[in-house]
Design an enzyme around this catalytic site. Structure first.
Site, PDB file in Angstrom:
ATOM      1  N   SER A 149     -10.904  -2.361  29.103  1.00  0.00           N
ATOM      2  CA  SER A 149     -11.533  -3.232  30.350  1.00  0.00           C
ATOM      3  C   SER A 149     -10.720  -4.128  31.224  1.00  0.00           C
ATOM      4  CB  SER A 149     -13.120  -3.598  29.912  1.00  0.00           C
ATOM      5  OG  SER A 149     -13.977  -3.940  30.730  1.00  0.00           O
ATOM      6  N   ASP A 226     -20.560   5.009  29.905  1.00  0.00           N
ATOM      7  CA  ASP A 226     -20.170   3.915  30.064  1.00  0.00           C
ATOM      8  C   ASP A 226     -20.709   3.278  31.406  1.00  0.00           C
ATOM      9  OD1 ASP A 226     -19.050   1.186  30.962  1.00  0.00           O
ATOM     10  OD2 ASP A 226     -16.998   2.120  30.278  1.00  0.00           O
ATOM     11  N   HIS A 260     -19.213   1.882  26.626  1.00  0.00           N
ATOM     12  CA  HIS A 260     -18.014   0.684  26.823  1.00  0.00           C
ATOM     13  C   HIS A 260     -17.676  -0.350  25.697  1.00  0.00           C
ATOM     14  CE1 HIS A 260     -15.547  -1.253  30.033  1.00  0.00           C
ATOM     15  NE2 HIS A 260     -16.047  -2.321  29.323  1.00  0.00           N
TER      16      HIS A 260
END
Length: 282
Positions: A149, A226, A260
């Site tokens: 991320s 996600d 995620h």
């Protein structure tokens, strides 16, 4: 520079340790985690740096990803720093989860009041490797980087801004084009000001366009389910397009049903360790 050991745990024949030190770049105490595989007892090993995402500390990756067995098998020292300075007493540093504490974005801030402490780019690319090279059995010429991320963004920019420094790079659900996404706009305007040319210097999609060398194989895993992908925070397609135009090899895997979280990371972490080992142990 003095290191204070916080913890040490035996794991897959190696040792998972956490240290604290006084950072010159960040002007505060910082923690980092380091895994020393069994091979580190008898010789120098390659170093693989992990950069975590928003809200994380050095603990998230080492407790949730399940990377230790693969790192042990391939003989990799794995280093996971914190994601920002902490306790700097800057007004507003703890007001939101996506800016300030836990959200350093791996940039060197140029704006007050952040520029004194928020120098995560220099910390990750210069100060921390020097610290690791001096104090642990690693080969400074064999170094790679990956992340998740915000940390995936960090890994990509560190590799792209320093051709030849890292043998390989990979990322899980990276923020690929921060100048165009809400997270990036908020962080960059706060840390770097309104001049968007400064933003582009920390944007992987822009950096790849001027990358001078094609000798960089990039691996990216992205969960198809996600929420941040559908929210327009990650924008991998923009990065893939830029890589394709530049003829830089990138393997992009869109993983059906994955989100995620660290469940996603744990599922594919062995692939990433193997990707790096191919270059680090060559």
């Amino acid at each position: 520079m003095a290191l204070k050991q916080i913890s040490s745990n035996k794991c897959f024949g190696g040792l998972q340790k956490v240290f604290e030190h006084d950072s010159v770049e960040l002007k505060c105490k910082m923690k980092f985690a380091i895994y020393l595989p069994p091979k580190a007892e008898t010789g120098k090993c390659p170093a693989l740096y992990w950069l975590s995402g928003l809200t994380c500390t050095e603990q998230n990756f080492i407790s949730k990803s399940g990377y230790h067995q693969a790192a042990s098998e391939h003989g990799l020292v794995v280093i996971a720093p914190d994601t920002s300075p902490r306790g700097c007493n800057i007004k507003g540093e703890d007001e939101t989860w996506d800016f300030g504490t836990g959200a350093g974005f791996y940039v060197d801030a140029s704006e007050d009041p952040w520029k004194t402490n928020y120098r995560m780019y220099s910390y990750v690319t210069e100060e921390l490797p020097q610290l690791i090279n001096t104090n642990f059995p690693v080969d400074p010429k064999r170094m790679s980087i990956f992340g998740h991320s915000m940390g995936g963004h960090g890994a990509l920019i560190c590799a792209l801004k320093n051709p030849g420094k890292y043998k390989s790079v990979s990322a899980f659900a990276p923020i690929c084009n921060p100048v165009l996404c809400p997270w990036g706009k908020k962080a960059f305007s706060g840390y770097l000001g309104t001049d968007q040319s400064k933003w582009e210097a920390y944007d992987a999609t822009h950096l790849v366009k001027s990358y001078p060398d094609t000798q960089l194989d990039i691996l990216i895993d992205q969960g198809k389910d996600d929420q941040f992908l559908s929210d327009g925070q990650l924008l991998p397609d923009n990065f893939i397009t830029a890589c394709t135009e530049k003829k830089i090899p990138v393997v992009f895997r869109l993983q059906e049903g994955y989100d995620h979280s660290y469940y996603f990371i744990a599922t594919f972490i062995t692939d990433h360790i193997r990707h790096h080992a191919k270059y680090l142990n060559a």
